[in-house]
Motif scaffolding. Structure first.
Motif, PDB file in Angstrom:
ATOM      1  N   GLU A  58       1.008  -1.514   0.079  1.00  0.00           N
ATOM      2  CA  GLU A  58      -0.213   0.153  -0.535  1.00  0.00           C
ATOM      3  C   GLU A  58       1.026   1.294   0.216  1.00  0.00           C
ATOM      4  OE1 GLU A  58      -3.566   0.424   2.253  1.00  0.00           O
ATOM      5  OE2 GLU A  58      -3.559  -2.007   2.690  1.00  0.00           O
ATOM      6  N   LEU A  59       2.083   1.517   0.811  1.00  0.00           N
ATOM      7  CA  LEU A  59       2.932   2.165   0.436  1.00  0.00           C
ATOM      8  C   LEU A  59       4.061   2.529  -0.625  1.00  0.00           C
ATOM      9  CD1 LEU A  59       4.057   2.853   4.927  1.00  0.00           C
ATOM     10  CD2 LEU A  59       2.049   3.935   3.054  1.00  0.00           C
ATOM     11  N   GLY A  60       4.030   0.743  -1.229  1.00  0.00           N
ATOM     12  CA  GLY A  60       4.851   1.097  -2.263  1.00  0.00           C
ATOM     13  C   GLY A  60       6.208   1.271  -1.889  1.00  0.00           C
ATOM     14  N   GLU A  61       6.436   0.350  -1.134  1.00  0.00           N
ATOM     15  CA  GLU A  61       8.163   0.832  -0.277  1.00  0.00           C
ATOM     16  C   GLU A  61       8.821  -1.196  -0.500  1.00  0.00           C
ATOM     17  OE1 GLU A  61       9.192   2.382   0.770  1.00  0.00           O
ATOM     18  OE2 GLU A  61       8.099   4.898   1.361  1.00  0.00           O
ATOM     19  N   ASN A  62       9.845  -1.115  -0.317  1.00  0.00           N
ATOM     20  CA  ASN A  62      10.591  -2.187  -0.246  1.00  0.00           C
ATOM     21  C   ASN A  62      10.307  -3.210   0.917  1.00  0.00           C
ATOM     22  OD1 ASN A  62      13.045  -3.748   0.942  1.00  0.00           O
ATOM     23  ND2 ASN A  62      12.976  -4.261  -1.022  1.00  0.00           N
ATOM     24  N   ALA A  63       9.678  -4.443   0.675  1.00  0.00           N
ATOM     25  CA  ALA A  63       9.538  -5.541   1.877  1.00  0.00           C
ATOM     26  C   ALA A  63      10.387  -5.498   2.842  1.00  0.00           C
ATOM     27  CB  ALA A  63       8.516  -6.738   1.257  1.00  0.00           C
ATOM     28  N   ALA A  64      11.159  -5.985   3.084  1.00  0.00           N
ATOM     29  CA  ALA A  64      12.125  -5.762   3.673  1.00  0.00           C
ATOM     30  C   ALA A  64      12.486  -4.604   4.346  1.00  0.00           C
ATOM     31  CB  ALA A  64      13.543  -6.872   3.614  1.00  0.00           C
ATOM     32  N   ARG A  65      12.768  -3.913   3.961  1.00  0.00           N
ATOM     33  CA  ARG A  65      12.340  -2.505   4.680  1.00  0.00           C
ATOM     34  C   ARG A  65      11.909  -2.303   5.541  1.00  0.00           C
ATOM     35  NH1 ARG A  65      12.745   3.241   3.362  1.00  0.00           N
ATOM     36  NH2 ARG A  65      14.420   4.074   4.457  1.00  0.00           N
ATOM     37  N   LEU A  66      10.714  -2.098   4.712  1.00  0.00           N
ATOM     38  CA  LEU A  66       9.119  -2.062   5.417  1.00  0.00           C
ATOM     39  C   LEU A  66       9.652  -2.856   6.989  1.00  0.00           C
ATOM     40  CD1 LEU A  66       6.443  -0.379   4.833  1.00  0.00           C
ATOM     41  CD2 LEU A  66       5.984  -1.986   5.713  1.00  0.00           C
ATOM     42  N   HIS A  67       9.302  -4.140   6.627  1.00  0.00           N
ATOM     43  CA  HIS A  67       8.849  -4.964   7.574  1.00  0.00           C
ATOM     44  C   HIS A  67       9.780  -4.486   9.147  1.00  0.00           C
ATOM     45  CE1 HIS A  67       9.348  -9.151   9.796  1.00  0.00           C
ATOM     46  NE2 HIS A  67       8.447  -8.745   9.317  1.00  0.00           N
ATOM     47  N   TYR A  68      10.786  -4.264   8.873  1.00  0.00           N
ATOM     48  CA  TYR A  68      11.778  -3.961  10.044  1.00  0.00           C
ATOM     49  C   TYR A  68      11.453  -2.381  10.840  1.00  0.00           C
ATOM     50  CZ  TYR A  68      15.305  -0.708  12.119  1.00  0.00           C
ATOM     51  OH  TYR A  68      16.247  -0.283  12.583  1.00  0.00           O
ATOM     52  N   HIS A  69      10.672  -1.687   9.676  1.00  0.00           N
ATOM     53  CA  HIS A  69      10.627  -0.131  10.694  1.00  0.00           C
ATOM     54  C   HIS A  69       8.850  -0.781  11.612  1.00  0.00           C
ATOM     55  CE1 HIS A  69      12.454   2.439   8.926  1.00  0.00           C
ATOM     56  NE2 HIS A  69      11.956   2.374   7.610  1.00  0.00           N
ATOM     57  N   VAL A  70       8.181  -1.349  10.722  1.00  0.00           N
ATOM     58  CA  VAL A  70       6.889  -2.991  11.414  1.00  0.00           C
ATOM     59  C   VAL A  70       7.103  -2.939  12.945  1.00  0.00           C
ATOM     60  CG1 VAL A  70       4.768  -4.757  11.735  1.00  0.00           C
ATOM     61  CG2 VAL A  70       5.131  -3.272   8.973  1.00  0.00           C
ATOM     62  N   LYS A  71       9.050  -3.903  12.412  1.00  0.00           N
ATOM     63  CA  LYS A  71       8.984  -4.615  13.940  1.00  0.00           C
ATOM     64  C   LYS A  71       9.891  -3.825  15.005  1.00  0.00           C
ATOM     65  CE  LYS A  71      12.198  -7.997  12.968  1.00  0.00           C
ATOM     66  NZ  LYS A  71      13.881  -8.825  12.761  1.00  0.00           N
ATOM     67  N   GLU A  72       9.964  -2.135  14.944  1.00  0.00           N
ATOM     68  CA  GLU A  72      10.523  -0.953  15.926  1.00  0.00           C
ATOM     69  C   GLU A  72       9.502  -1.217  16.630  1.00  0.00           C
ATOM     70  OE1 GLU A  72      13.778  -0.191  17.286  1.00  0.00           O
ATOM     71  OE2 GLU A  72      14.014  -2.463  15.782  1.00  0.00           O
ATOM     72  N   LEU A  73       8.489  -0.550  16.000  1.00  0.00           N
ATOM     73  CA  LEU A  73       6.769  -0.144  16.215  1.00  0.00           C
ATOM     74  C   LEU A  73       6.809  -1.297  16.982  1.00  0.00           C
ATOM     75  CD1 LEU A  73       5.048   1.491  12.866  1.00  0.00           C
ATOM     76  CD2 LEU A  73       6.213   2.421  14.842  1.00  0.00           C
ATOM     77  N   VAL A  74       6.497  -2.482  16.804  1.00  0.00           N
ATOM     78  CA  VAL A  74       6.287  -3.304  17.682  1.00  0.00           C
ATOM     79  C   VAL A  74       6.725  -3.285  19.170  1.00  0.00           C
ATOM     80  CG1 VAL A  74       5.444  -5.793  17.925  1.00  0.00           C
ATOM     81  CG2 VAL A  74       4.619  -5.259  15.923  1.00  0.00           C
ATOM     82  N   LYS A  75       8.155  -3.365  18.667  1.00  0.00           N
ATOM     83  CA  LYS A  75       9.518  -3.467  19.950  1.00  0.00           C
ATOM     84  C   LYS A  75       8.772  -2.696  21.214  1.00  0.00           C
ATOM     85  CE  LYS A  75      13.898  -3.416  20.538  1.00  0.00           C
ATOM     86  NZ  LYS A  75      15.262  -3.229  19.863  1.00  0.00           N
ATOM     87  N   VAL A  76       8.444  -1.345  20.476  1.00  0.00           N
ATOM     88  CA  VAL A  76       7.773   0.014  20.912  1.00  0.00           C
ATOM     89  C   VAL A  76       6.962  -0.056  22.037  1.00  0.00           C
ATOM     90  CG1 VAL A  76      10.477   1.013  20.315  1.00  0.00           C
ATOM     91  CG2 VAL A  76       8.092   1.382  19.369  1.00  0.00           C
ATOM     92  N   GLY A  77       6.098  -0.552  21.128  1.00  0.00           N
ATOM     93  CA  GLY A  77       4.135  -1.095  21.717  1.00  0.00           C
ATOM     94  C   GLY A  77       3.913  -0.080  20.855  1.00  0.00           C
ATOM     95  N   LEU A  78       4.229   0.607  20.020  1.00  0.00           N
ATOM     96  CA  LEU A  78       2.729   1.871  19.311  1.00  0.00           C
ATOM     97  C   LEU A  78       2.338   0.289  18.461  1.00  0.00           C
ATOM     98  CD1 LEU A  78       5.155   4.540  18.348  1.00  0.00           C
ATOM     99  CD2 LEU A  78       3.701   3.886  19.988  1.00  0.00           C
TER     100      LEU A  78
END
Length: 204
Positions: free
Chosen positions: A42-62
């Motif tokens: 949906e964001l038109g981003e690289n899947a691997a790079r975006l998955h990293y940001h998703v993991k970081e958001l999960v890590k900090v509880g957002l």
């Protein structure tokens, strides 16, 4: 899902200041759970790079994992924000680092800037017929208002209600996807502002 979540953890605040992560959170305005792959598409981003940001958001509880679905040999994890509204505790940010406050406040602006530049570059590379589809579709508003805190809250509430009228619109052939950003902030008096200068009686 909570109605409101206030960020008080410094690490979560740092994550909240990353433009890519702001875009991820903004994507969930419809409150629909998504996989990291769906978010990337949906964001038109690289899947691997975006998955990293998703993991970081999960890590900090957002972001939180709300569902797991198995399709053949693939396990799909679905995510949602921790709350419908996520906001930063600005007092904590100031105590932590004034620069961090600036990063958090400007992160949505940077995300909007990136989206606007991408759109403008895309239009510049498009043919004339495509450009016509976007004619008279850009809107910009800027100004100054003198408000009490109560008036400010009322104005912001009315703006939210106005946008809410269109939130349930579904994608269609005659509807473009519009990105919007509201920014309402008090200004600090400047030394050279005539309105703040002391009155001097020349007749004395």
């Amino acid at each position: 899902m909570k109605e409101v979540f206030e960020i008080t953890d410094p690490e979560a605040l740092k994550s909240f200041a990353v433009p890519e992560r702001v875009k991820i959170l903004q994507l969930f305005e419809d409150l629909e759970p998504r996989t990291a792959k769906q978010i990337a598409t949906e964001l038109g981003e690289n899947a691997a790079r975006l998955h990293y940001h998703v993991k970081e958001l999960v890590k900090v509880g957002l972001l939180q994992q709300v569902d797991t679905r198995v399709k053949g040999s693939i396990v799909e994890k679905y995510y949602q924000p921790i709350a419908k509204v996520i906001r930063a505790n600005l007092h904590l940010v100031v105590e932590e680092n004034a620069q961090q406050l600036s990063e958090i406040m400007f992160s949505p602006l940077h995300a909007a800037e990136q989206e606007l530049l991408y759109t403008m570059n895309h239009l510049a590379a498009s043919d004339i017929d495509k450009r016509k589809d976007y004619q008279d579709t850009f809107a910009y508003n800027f100004g100054n208002l003198h408000l009490t805190k109560e008036e400010r809250n009322q104005l912001f509430s009315e703006m939210k209600d106005l946008y809410q009228r269109y939130k349930d619109n579904k994608p269609s052939a005659d509807r473009l996807n519009f990105h919007y950003l509201n920014l309402l902030f008090p200004t600090s008096p400047r030394q050279d502002d005539p309105d703040n200068a002391e009155f001097v009686d020349d007749d004395e």
